[in-house]
Design a protein around this motif. Sequence first.
Motif, PDB file in Angstrom:
ATOM      1  N   ASP A   6       0.805  -1.220   0.000  1.00 34.92           N
ATOM      2  CA  ASP A   6       0.000   0.000   0.000  1.00 34.92           C
ATOM      3  C   ASP A   6       0.839   1.271   0.000  1.00 34.92           C
ATOM      4  N   VAL A   7       2.111   1.170   0.361  1.00 32.99           N
ATOM      5  CA  VAL A   7       2.948   2.373   0.466  1.00 32.99           C
ATOM      6  C   VAL A   7       4.213   2.301  -0.387  1.00 32.99           C
ATOM      7  N   MET A   8       4.529   1.134  -0.929  1.00 39.58           N
ATOM      8  CA  MET A   8       5.792   0.971  -1.651  1.00 39.58           C
ATOM      9  C   MET A   8       5.786   1.701  -2.988  1.00 39.58           C
ATOM     10  N   THR A   9       6.975   1.939  -3.515  1.00 40.13           N
ATOM     11  CA  THR A   9       7.149   2.464  -4.861  1.00 40.13           C
ATOM     12  C   THR A   9       7.173   1.278  -5.814  1.00 40.13           C
ATOM     13  N   ARG A  10       6.247   1.268  -6.752  1.00 34.36           N
ATOM     14  CA  ARG A  10       6.108   0.093  -7.624  1.00 34.36           C
ATOM     15  C   ARG A  10       7.074   0.103  -8.807  1.00 34.36           C
ATOM     16  N   ARG A  11       7.510   1.273  -9.186  1.00 39.29           N
ATOM     17  CA  ARG A  11       8.438   1.351 -10.312  1.00 39.29           C
ATOM     18  C   ARG A  11       9.841   1.000  -9.817  1.00 39.29           C
ATOM     19  N   VAL A  12      10.361  -0.104 -10.325  1.00 33.78           N
ATOM     20  CA  VAL A  12      11.662  -0.589  -9.861  1.00 33.78           C
ATOM     21  C   VAL A  12      12.637  -0.650 -11.028  1.00 33.78           C
ATOM     22  N   ALA A  40       9.446  -1.933   9.081  1.00 35.85           N
ATOM     23  CA  ALA A  40      10.220  -1.037   9.942  1.00 35.85           C
ATOM     24  C   ALA A  40      11.195  -1.828  10.806  1.00 35.85           C
ATOM     25  N   ARG A  41      10.739  -2.979  11.327  1.00 36.59           N
ATOM     26  CA  ARG A  41      11.629  -3.802  12.157  1.00 36.59           C
ATOM     27  C   ARG A  41      12.798  -4.341  11.340  1.00 36.59           C
ATOM     28  N   LEU A  42      12.544  -4.757  10.105  1.00 32.39           N
ATOM     29  CA  LEU A  42      13.622  -5.270   9.255  1.00 32.39           C
ATOM     30  C   LEU A  42      14.656  -4.185   8.970  1.00 32.39           C
ATOM     31  N   MET A  43      14.199  -2.985   8.697  1.00 29.71           N
ATOM     32  CA  MET A  43      15.127  -1.882   8.449  1.00 29.71           C
ATOM     33  C   MET A  43      16.000  -1.628   9.666  1.00 29.71           C
ATOM     34  N   ASP A  44      15.383  -1.653  10.836  1.00 31.83           N
ATOM     35  CA  ASP A  44      16.128  -1.409  12.064  1.00 31.83           C
ATOM     36  C   ASP A  44      17.118  -2.537  12.347  1.00 31.83           C
ATOM     37  N   GLU A  45      16.674  -3.780  12.170  1.00 29.89           N
ATOM     38  CA  GLU A  45      17.531  -4.929  12.460  1.00 29.89           C
ATOM     39  C   GLU A  45      18.760  -4.975  11.563  1.00 29.89           C
ATOM     40  N   HIS A  46      18.586  -4.590  10.293  1.00 25.86           N
ATOM     41  CA  HIS A  46      19.679  -4.698   9.323  1.00 25.86           C
ATOM     42  C   HIS A  46      20.376  -3.368   9.059  1.00 25.86           C
ATOM     43  N   GLN A  63       8.208 -15.483  -6.057  1.00 30.89           N
ATOM     44  CA  GLN A  63       9.252 -16.051  -6.902  1.00 30.89           C
ATOM     45  C   GLN A  63      10.604 -15.386  -6.683  1.00 30.89           C
ATOM     46  N   GLY A  64      10.636 -14.424  -5.754  1.00 33.86           N
ATOM     47  CA  GLY A  64      11.885 -13.730  -5.466  1.00 33.86           C
ATOM     48  C   GLY A  64      12.216 -12.618  -6.447  1.00 33.86           C
ATOM     49  N   ARG A  65      11.225 -12.209  -7.239  1.00 32.76           N
ATOM     50  CA  ARG A  65      11.435 -11.140  -8.217  1.00 32.76           C
ATOM     51  C   ARG A  65      10.975  -9.800  -7.642  1.00 32.76           C
ATOM     52  N   ALA A  66      11.643  -8.735  -8.066  1.00 34.51           N
ATOM     53  CA  ALA A  66      11.361  -7.406  -7.526  1.00 34.51           C
ATOM     54  C   ALA A  66       9.954  -6.939  -7.887  1.00 34.51           C
ATOM     55  N   ALA A  67       9.200  -6.541  -6.859  1.00 34.71           N
ATOM     56  CA  ALA A  67       7.850  -6.023  -7.057  1.00 34.71           C
ATOM     57  C   ALA A  67       7.752  -4.557  -6.670  1.00 34.71           C
ATOM     58  N   GLY A  68       8.775  -4.059  -5.979  1.00 28.61           N
ATOM     59  CA  GLY A  68       8.755  -2.666  -5.559  1.00 28.61           C
ATOM     60  C   GLY A  68       9.899  -2.371  -4.610  1.00 28.61           C
ATOM     61  N   ILE A  69       9.931  -1.146  -4.153  1.00 27.81           N
ATOM     62  CA  ILE A  69      10.914  -0.691  -3.161  1.00 27.81           C
ATOM     63  C   ILE A  69      10.146   0.044  -2.073  1.00 27.81           C
ATOM     64  N   VAL A  70      10.458  -0.248  -0.816  1.00 29.54           N
ATOM     65  CA  VAL A  70       9.842   0.492   0.282  1.00 29.54           C
ATOM     66  C   VAL A  70      10.956   1.133   1.102  1.00 29.54           C
ATOM     67  N   SER A  71      10.819   2.415   1.352  1.00 30.43           N
ATOM     68  CA  SER A  71      11.853   3.175   2.058  1.00 30.43           C
ATOM     69  C   SER A  71      11.305   3.710   3.370  1.00 30.43           C
ATOM     70  N   ARG A  72      12.173   4.278   4.163  1.00 28.03           N
ATOM     71  CA  ARG A  72      11.742   4.914   5.405  1.00 28.03           C
ATOM     72  C   ARG A  72      10.719   6.011   5.111  1.00 28.03           C
ATOM     73  N   ARG A  73      10.956   6.749   4.044  1.00 22.29           N
ATOM     74  CA  ARG A  73      10.036   7.824   3.691  1.00 22.29           C
ATOM     75  C   ARG A  73       8.647   7.274   3.374  1.00 22.29           C
ATOM     76  N   ASP A  74       8.600   6.125   2.717  1.00 21.41           N
ATOM     77  CA  ASP A  74       7.305   5.508   2.416  1.00 21.41           C
ATOM     78  C   ASP A  74       6.554   5.152   3.697  1.00 21.41           C
ATOM     79  N   LEU A  75       7.286   4.645   4.688  1.00 22.86           N
ATOM     80  CA  LEU A  75       6.639   4.248   5.940  1.00 22.86           C
ATOM     81  C   LEU A  75       6.088   5.457   6.696  1.00 22.86           C
ATOM     82  N   LEU A  76       6.689   6.615   6.471  1.00 17.12           N
ATOM     83  CA  LEU A  76       6.220   7.821   7.148  1.00 17.12           C
ATOM     84  C   LEU A  76       4.883   8.319   6.601  1.00 17.12           C
ATOM     85  N   LYS A  77       4.464   7.787   5.456  1.00 15.90           N
ATOM     86  CA  LYS A  77       3.199   8.228   4.855  1.00 15.90           C
ATOM     87  C   LYS A  77       2.012   7.978   5.777  1.00 15.90           C
TER      88      LYS A  77
END
Length: 237
Positions: free
Chosen positions: A7-13, A119-125, A136-150
């Motif tokens: 719902d918040v990720m950037t779909r264009r990869v 958010a937990r994964l970002m913090d852990e890593h 299938q392990g293929r890229a579907a999008g990118i989610v960033s800290r900025r996206d989570l702030l939405k």
Amino acid sequence: MRTAVKDVMTRRVTTVREHTPFREIAEVLVANGISATPVVDGDDRVVGVVSEGDLMRKEEFREQYSGESYRPSWRSRLRWWKAGQHAEGARKAAGNTAAGLMDAPAVTVSPFASISRAARLMDEHGVKRLVVVDDQGRAAGIVSRRDLLKMYLRDDDEIRRRVVEGIPSHARWDDRYGIIVEVRDGIVTLSGQADRRSEAMAAVRTAGRVEGVVDVRRELTWREDDLVTLPVTWDRP
């Protein structure tokens, strides 16, 4: 309904291949205005991530690899030692393709994972973004800290609706009787009088779990304290 990563990720990869050369990676990052890109194998499965920081390793180590006496700054060396990456900088500085520059394996997340999980994964890593992959392990999008702030940009009325909808069906949450819910700038204020203390505490917990809530202020009273703790008695020998 809980917000999912999709719902918040950037779909264009924009992706690069393992064999993509250094200069082409730099062109991809600059042309697309991005700071990192997933690296995929021949089956388009994500195997790593290469960032502008990875490319800058070459510039930082340039004199060293030219046979001169350059050494990375004390601060840089300390940072790498703490992260266990003192050898990584040299490896990436010598890399000429995505395979030699990338961080692998990539830190990934499912599009159906909750934003709390992301958010937990970002913090852990210790990363600022995650690659979103399908089953299938293929890229579907990118989610960033900025996206989570939405989620913190939601309208106060929307937050209030979500708080009210999340309460137990037997509780009274309205402006006439029971618990009153007010939201301003993402801060939820709960006031009024509940029948039981347990209901009031449940209200506070419910409000705190709603995505987009900045804080919960409790101004509640109750008619019956059904959470009274019995005194502890000790048997004397």
